[in-house]
Design a protein around this motif. Structure first.
Motif, PDB file in Angstrom:
ATOM      1  N   ASP A   9      44.758 -22.207  24.864  1.00 51.43           N
ATOM      2  CA  ASP A   9      45.961 -22.979  25.156  1.00 51.43           C
ATOM      3  C   ASP A   9      45.760 -23.983  26.280  1.00 51.43           C
ATOM      4  N   ALA A  10      44.700 -24.718  26.263  1.00 53.79           N
ATOM      5  CA  ALA A  10      44.462 -25.732  27.282  1.00 53.79           C
ATOM      6  C   ALA A  10      43.656 -26.873  26.689  1.00 53.79           C
ATOM      7  N   THR A  11      43.794 -28.044  27.274  1.00 60.59           N
ATOM      8  CA  THR A  11      42.995 -29.162  26.808  1.00 60.59           C
ATOM      9  C   THR A  11      41.610 -29.077  27.427  1.00 60.59           C
ATOM     10  N   ASN A  12      40.678 -29.776  26.840  1.00 65.25           N
ATOM     11  CA  ASN A  12      39.286 -29.807  27.296  1.00 65.25           C
ATOM     12  C   ASN A  12      38.613 -28.437  27.251  1.00 65.25           C
ATOM     13  N   HIS A  13      38.991 -27.640  26.287  1.00 70.63           N
ATOM     14  CA  HIS A  13      38.363 -26.345  26.032  1.00 70.63           C
ATOM     15  C   HIS A  13      37.859 -26.357  24.600  1.00 70.63           C
ATOM     16  N   LYS A  14      36.793 -25.631  24.346  1.00 73.30           N
ATOM     17  CA  LYS A  14      36.291 -25.504  22.983  1.00 73.30           C
ATOM     18  C   LYS A  14      35.515 -24.208  22.871  1.00 73.30           C
ATOM     19  N   TYR A  15      35.266 -23.809  21.629  1.00 74.86           N
ATOM     20  CA  TYR A  15      34.390 -22.672  21.391  1.00 74.86           C
ATOM     21  C   TYR A  15      32.953 -23.177  21.398  1.00 74.86           C
ATOM     22  N   VAL A  16      32.022 -22.314  21.741  1.00 72.24           N
ATOM     23  CA  VAL A  16      30.613 -22.677  21.758  1.00 72.24           C
ATOM     24  C   VAL A  16      30.228 -23.230  20.393  1.00 72.24           C
ATOM     25  N   ASP A  17      29.493 -24.332  20.399  1.00 70.55           N
ATOM     26  CA  ASP A  17      29.040 -24.912  19.139  1.00 70.55           C
ATOM     27  C   ASP A  17      28.103 -23.944  18.433  1.00 70.55           C
ATOM     28  N   TRP A  25      30.887 -34.709  17.529  1.00 70.97           N
ATOM     29  CA  TRP A  25      31.820 -33.803  18.200  1.00 70.97           C
ATOM     30  C   TRP A  25      31.152 -33.150  19.411  1.00 70.97           C
ATOM     31  N   ALA A  26      29.926 -32.677  19.230  1.00 73.91           N
ATOM     32  CA  ALA A  26      29.207 -32.012  20.319  1.00 73.91           C
ATOM     33  C   ALA A  26      29.029 -32.951  21.505  1.00 73.91           C
ATOM     34  N   ALA A  27      28.700 -34.199  21.239  1.00 77.46           N
ATOM     35  CA  ALA A  27      28.505 -35.170  22.321  1.00 77.46           C
ATOM     36  C   ALA A  27      29.820 -35.486  23.031  1.00 77.46           C
ATOM     37  N   SER A  28      30.885 -35.636  22.271  1.00 73.88           N
ATOM     38  CA  SER A  28      32.169 -36.015  22.881  1.00 73.88           C
ATOM     39  C   SER A  28      32.828 -34.861  23.637  1.00 73.88           C
ATOM     40  N   THR A  29      32.389 -33.638  23.381  1.00 81.10           N
ATOM     41  CA  THR A  29      32.994 -32.477  24.058  1.00 81.10           C
ATOM     42  C   THR A  29      32.000 -31.763  24.969  1.00 81.10           C
ATOM     43  N   ALA A  30      30.907 -32.428  25.299  1.00 82.06           N
ATOM     44  CA  ALA A  30      29.840 -31.808  26.103  1.00 82.06           C
ATOM     45  C   ALA A  30      30.338 -31.277  27.446  1.00 82.06           C
ATOM     46  N   GLY A  31      31.312 -31.897  28.039  1.00 85.92           N
ATOM     47  CA  GLY A  31      31.816 -31.465  29.335  1.00 85.92           C
ATOM     48  C   GLY A  31      32.957 -30.463  29.270  1.00 85.92           C
ATOM     49  N   TYR A  32      33.354 -30.062  28.084  1.00 82.74           N
ATOM     50  CA  TYR A  32      34.467 -29.128  27.935  1.00 82.74           C
ATOM     51  C   TYR A  32      34.080 -27.726  28.409  1.00 82.74           C
ATOM     52  N   THR A  33      35.068 -26.968  28.820  1.00 79.66           N
ATOM     53  CA  THR A  33      34.870 -25.551  29.107  1.00 79.66           C
ATOM     54  C   THR A  33      34.693 -24.844  27.771  1.00 79.66           C
ATOM     55  N   THR A  34      33.636 -24.023  27.652  1.00 79.33           N
ATOM     56  CA  THR A  34      33.365 -23.366  26.375  1.00 79.33           C
ATOM     57  C   THR A  34      33.738 -21.886  26.414  1.00 79.33           C
ATOM     58  N   HIS A  35      34.097 -21.380  25.260  1.00 81.15           N
ATOM     59  CA  HIS A  35      34.460 -19.978  25.089  1.00 81.15           C
ATOM     60  C   HIS A  35      33.570 -19.390  24.000  1.00 81.15           C
ATOM     61  N   ASP A  36      33.114 -18.177  24.208  1.00 85.06           N
ATOM     62  CA  ASP A  36      32.198 -17.527  23.274  1.00 85.06           C
ATOM     63  C   ASP A  36      32.960 -16.868  22.140  1.00 85.06           C
ATOM     64  N   CYS A 100      37.996 -29.123  12.239  1.00 82.21           N
ATOM     65  CA  CYS A 100      36.879 -28.190  12.359  1.00 82.21           C
ATOM     66  C   CYS A 100      35.702 -28.632  11.511  1.00 82.21           C
ATOM     67  N   SER A 101      34.543 -28.295  11.992  1.00 78.25           N
ATOM     68  CA  SER A 101      33.309 -28.651  11.304  1.00 78.25           C
ATOM     69  C   SER A 101      32.494 -27.396  11.046  1.00 78.25           C
ATOM     70  N   ILE A 102      33.159 -26.339  10.598  1.00 82.22           N
ATOM     71  CA  ILE A 102      32.433 -25.118  10.277  1.00 82.22           C
ATOM     72  C   ILE A 102      31.577 -25.402   9.050  1.00 82.22           C
ATOM     73  N   ARG A 103      30.290 -25.161   9.181  1.00 87.86           N
ATOM     74  CA  ARG A 103      29.362 -25.355   8.071  1.00 87.86           C
ATOM     75  C   ARG A 103      29.075 -23.987   7.460  1.00 87.86           C
TER      76      ARG A 103
END
Length: 133
Positions: A9-17, A25-36, A100-103
């Motif tokens: 529930d926050a901006t600039n957060h993402k799950y680990v690629d 997407w990975a490049a544009s979110t490189a500085g985001y806080t990641t969650h496992d 989402c880009s789930i492969r």
């Protein structure tokens, strides 16, 4: 048990690629806080898994889609119901976009011998042939 994986529930957060993520997407979110998201693999007896990939939700403005391959998502041998993508929100009148880009490949479902329901909504990187199952 059931488990729902929603975006933080926050901006600039993402799950680990995952493996082979969308490079843009990975490049544009490189500085985001990641969650496992890998902690889900600890729930070995999971029967239902819903991965809500909506970018915009009527109740929150969170955006933390998954990008790449996550093989462990298909290692729940007792899984009976799998849902990947934004929810069908026609009742709320909300148009949800799935960034989402789930492969994944339909062959990934082979190990899910108890799978009875599969809901796949907006998975642009889904590949494979249904006849391979």
């Amino acid at each position: 048990g059931d488990l729902c994986a929603y975006s933080p529930d926050a901006t600039n957060h993402k799950y680990v690629d995952g493996d082979d993520p969308d490079e843009e997407w990975a490049a544009s979110t490189a500085g985001y806080t990641t969650h496992d998201i890998g902690v889900l693999s600890n729930f070995r007896n999971l029967r239902s898994l819903k991965i809500d990939t909506a970018e915009y939700d009527a109740y929150s403005e969170s955006n933390a889609p998954l990008s790449g391959r996550y093989p462990f998502l298909f290692n729940f041998s007792l899984l009976m119901k799998l849902s990947i993508g934004p929810p069908d929100d026609a009742d709320r009148g909300v148009n949800l976009f799935c960034p989402c880009s789930i492969r994944w490949d339909l062959e990934d479902l082979r190990g899910l011998r108890f799978l009875k329901e599969l809901h796949c909504n907006g998975s642009r990187y889904l590949s494979g042939n249904i006849r391979s199952l």
